[in-house]
Design an enzyme around this catalytic site. Structure first.
Site, mmCIF file in Angstrom:
data_model
loop_
_atom_site.group_PDB
_atom_site.id
_atom_site.type_symbol
_atom_site.label_atom_id
_atom_site.label_comp_id
_atom_site.label_asym_id
_atom_site.label_seq_id
_atom_site.Cartn_x
_atom_site.Cartn_y
_atom_site.Cartn_z
ATOM 1 C CG HIS A 14 -38.073 -99.151 -49.211
ATOM 2 N ND1 HIS A 14 -36.743 -98.786 -48.768
ATOM 3 C CD2 HIS A 14 -37.591 -100.208 -49.845
ATOM 4 C CE1 HIS A 14 -35.780 -99.614 -49.376
ATOM 5 N NE2 HIS A 14 -36.086 -100.451 -50.112
ATOM 6 C CB THR A 45 -27.488 -102.046 -48.431
ATOM 7 O OG1 THR A 45 -28.320 -102.007 -49.231
ATOM 8 C CG2 THR A 45 -27.047 -103.439 -47.892
ATOM 9 N N GLY A 95 -20.954 -96.836 -54.300
ATOM 10 C CA GLY A 95 -20.957 -96.086 -52.809
ATOM 11 C C GLY A 95 -20.054 -94.762 -52.785
HETATM 12 P P1 A3P Z 1 -24.713 -96.469 -55.703
HETATM 13 O O1 A3P Z 1 -25.525 -96.901 -56.463
HETATM 14 O O2 A3P Z 1 -24.668 -94.731 -55.801
HETATM 15 O O3 A3P Z 1 -23.327 -96.851 -55.469
HETATM 16 P P2 A3P Z 1 -30.044 -98.810 -50.729
HETATM 17 O O4 A3P Z 1 -29.127 -99.696 -50.047
HETATM 18 O O5 A3P Z 1 -30.754 -97.928 -50.196
HETATM 19 O O6 A3P Z 1 -30.278 -99.792 -51.889
HETATM 20 O O7 A3P Z 1 -28.704 -98.086 -51.597
HETATM 21 C C1 A3P Z 1 -27.703 -98.439 -52.658
HETATM 22 C C2 A3P Z 1 -26.646 -97.421 -52.535
HETATM 23 O O8 A3P Z 1 -25.976 -97.403 -51.106
HETATM 24 C C3 A3P Z 1 -25.856 -97.731 -53.696
HETATM 25 O O9 A3P Z 1 -25.196 -96.585 -54.113
HETATM 26 C C4 A3P Z 1 -24.678 -98.523 -53.141
HETATM 27 O O10 A3P Z 1 -23.441 -98.723 -53.724
HETATM 28 C C5 A3P Z 1 -24.524 -97.546 -51.569
HETATM 29 N N1 A3P Z 1 -24.142 -98.349 -50.550
HETATM 30 C C6 A3P Z 1 -24.196 -99.554 -50.199
HETATM 31 N N2 A3P Z 1 -23.445 -100.213 -49.026
HETATM 32 C C7 A3P Z 1 -22.881 -99.065 -48.712
HETATM 33 C C8 A3P Z 1 -21.746 -98.917 -47.846
HETATM 34 N N3 A3P Z 1 -21.420 -99.604 -47.073
HETATM 35 N N4 A3P Z 1 -21.174 -97.355 -47.712
HETATM 36 C C9 A3P Z 1 -21.484 -96.599 -48.492
HETATM 37 N N5 A3P Z 1 -22.404 -96.858 -49.691
HETATM 38 C C10 A3P Z 1 -23.206 -97.975 -49.713
#
Ligand code: A3P
Length: 334
Positions: A136, A76, A288
Site C-alpha cells: 500500500h 483484492t 463491491g
Molecule cells: P466495498 O466495501 O465498498 O464493498 P480492498 O480490496 O482494497 O480492500 O477493497 C475492498 C473493496 O473492494 C470492497 O468494497 C470490496 O467489496 C470490493 N471488492 C472486492 N472484490 C471485488 C471485485 N471482485 N469486484 C469489485 N469490487 C470488489
C-alpha cells in the site's frame, strides 16, 4: 492521538538502523490508534517493520510488476485481475485456476506484511519473472530501486466517499477501531487513515504517471466497473502482454472478468472464511458497488469531502474524475 518525539530522527537515518533498532525507531514515531506517522504518511504500525526493511533491501528487477494501492479501493479485485492476466498462458483450464483455491492476497503477496516483516532479509530472486508483488506504499516511500528500474507500477484509486465507507466497515469487521463512524470520518478528513492522507497517495502516483506513462498506470475503480473489458485490454497492453486477436476471439477477456468478478470470487469457499494477513477474508468482499456512500454519509459529510478533494486536487486534472464519480452515482441512485 499521542505524539512522541522521535529520538532517532536527529542523529540517525532509518537506513542506518540495525534490525534490532527498528523496533525502537517505530515506537518513537507519532501514533494515532493503530497507525504510525512516518515521513508524512500514516502507516499501519504492524506494517512498519516491513516497510523499513523493504525500503532498505528490496531490489527491483526490470520485469517486476508492482501493485501499489491505498487500502479499500479494490486491491483484492485488482490482484485477481493482474494475476489472471499475467499468468493466463499457464492457466488455460479455468476449472483448475489458482484463484479457485487461493485468496488473491496469497497469489499477489504484500511485500511488507508477507516477506519483509522478519528480521532476516528474504531472498526473492527465485520468483519466476515477471514477479508480481504489492504494497500500500505511497510513491514517496517506494524503495529507490522500484522508482529507478523499468519495472511497472499499477495504481488504483476510488472515489473517496466509497473508499471511506469501505474502510469504516473493514475496520469495524476486523476489530481495528472502537471509534465512532463520525470520529473515523473526521480522522479521514484530516488525512489520518491507513497509508493516508488518501489524497496524497492518489495525487503522488497520478502526477508521476503523467510524467512516466510507460512506468505507472493509474486506474480508477469506477472505470473498471463501467468498462471492464476496455480496461483489461489497457492493463495487458501496459504490462506488455496484450491479448492476441485469437485470445479475444476465444473470449479470454470475458473469462478473466467473470473469474475475477465480485459475485464469483465472493462465493468461493476460500474467500468465505479464514484470515489472510490478519484480515478476515470475508471482510474483503463486502458489496463491491459504486455509490454505496449515499447510504452512510450525511449531506454535510459529503460536502466536506467534496470541498477537501476540490481543494487538494485543484489544478491537477484529477478533481473532475473524482467529482464526476460522486455526482454521477448520486444522481443515478436518487
Ligand atoms: P466495498 O466495501 O465498498 O464493498 P480492498 O480490496 O482494497 O480492500 O477493497 C475492498 C473493496 O473492494 C470492497 O468494497 C470490496 O467489496 C470490493 N471488492 C472486492 N472484490 C471485488 C471485485 N471482485 N469486484 C469489485 N469490487 C470488489
Amino acid at each position: 492521538m499521542s505524539t512522541l518525539d522521535p529520538p532517532f530522527s536527529d542523529h540517525l537515518q532509518e537506513d542506518e538502523l540495525t534490525p534490532d533498532q527498528n523496533g525502537d525507531f517505530i515506537s518513537s514515531l507519532p501514533t494515532a490508534g493503530f497507525l504510525s506517522q512516518y515521513r508524512g504518511f500514516w502507516i499501519t504500525t504492524r506494517s512498519m517493520q516491513g516497510v523499513l526493511s523493504l525500503q532498505k533491501h528490496f531490489q527491483a528487477q526490470e520485469t517486476d510488476i508492482q501493485m501499489m494501492t491505498p487500502p479499500k479501493v479494490g486491491t483484492t479485485w485488482l490482484k485477481a485481475i493482474l494475476f489472471a492476466i499475467v499468468n493466463r498462458k499457464h492457466n488455460l483450464d479455468l476449472q483448475k485456476h489458482p484463484l479457485l483455491t487461493n485468496n488473491p492476497h496469497i497469489l499477489v503477496p504484500y511485500l511488507d506484511l508477507h516477506f519483509y516483516n522478519q528480521k532476516e532479509v528474504p531472498d526473492l530472486t527465485f520468483f519466476p519473472s515477471p514477479r508480481l508483488f504489492s504494497a500500500h506504499l505511497p510513491y514517496t516511500l517506494l524503495p529507490t530501486s522500484v522508482k529507478h528500474s523499468t519495472c511497472k507500477i499499477v495504481h488504483l484509486y476510488r472515489n473517496p466517499k466509497d473508499t471511506f465507507v469501505s474502510l469504516w466497515h473493514f475496520l469495524k469487521n476486523n476489530g481495528r477501531t472502537t471509534d465512532s463512524f463520525e470520529g473515523t470520518f473526521d480522522e479521514f478528513c484530516q488525512g489520518v487513515s491507513s497509508f493516508g492522507p488518501y489524497w496524497d497517495h492518489v495525487l503522488n502516483y497520478w502526477k508521476e504517471s503523467l510524467e512516466k506513462p510507460q512506468k505507472i498506470l493509474c486506474l480508477r475503480y469506477e472505470e473498471l466497473k463501467e468498462q471492464p473489458s476496455t480496461h483489461l485490454k489497457k492493463i495487458a497492453e501496459f504490462l506488455e502482454c496484450p491479448f492476441s486477436s485469437e485470445e479475444e476471439t476465444k473470449g479470454m477477456i470475458n473469462d478473466i472478468l467473470r473469474l475475477c468478478s465480485f459475485d464469483y470470487l465472493n462465493k468461493l469457499e476460500v474467500n468465505k472464511s479464514g484470515t489472510t494477513h490478519n484480515m478476515k477474508t470475508e471482510s474483503l468482499f463486502r458489496l463491491g458497488e459504486v455509490g454505496d456512500w449515499v447510504n452512510y454519509l450525511t449531506p454535510q459529510m459529503s460536502k466536506k469531502l467534496d470541498d477537501i478533494f476540490k481543494e487538494k486536487f485543484h489544478g491537477t486534472g484529477l478533481t473532475c474524475y473524482i467529482l464526476f464519480a460522486c455526482l454521477y452515482y448520486c444522481q443515478y441512485l436518487c
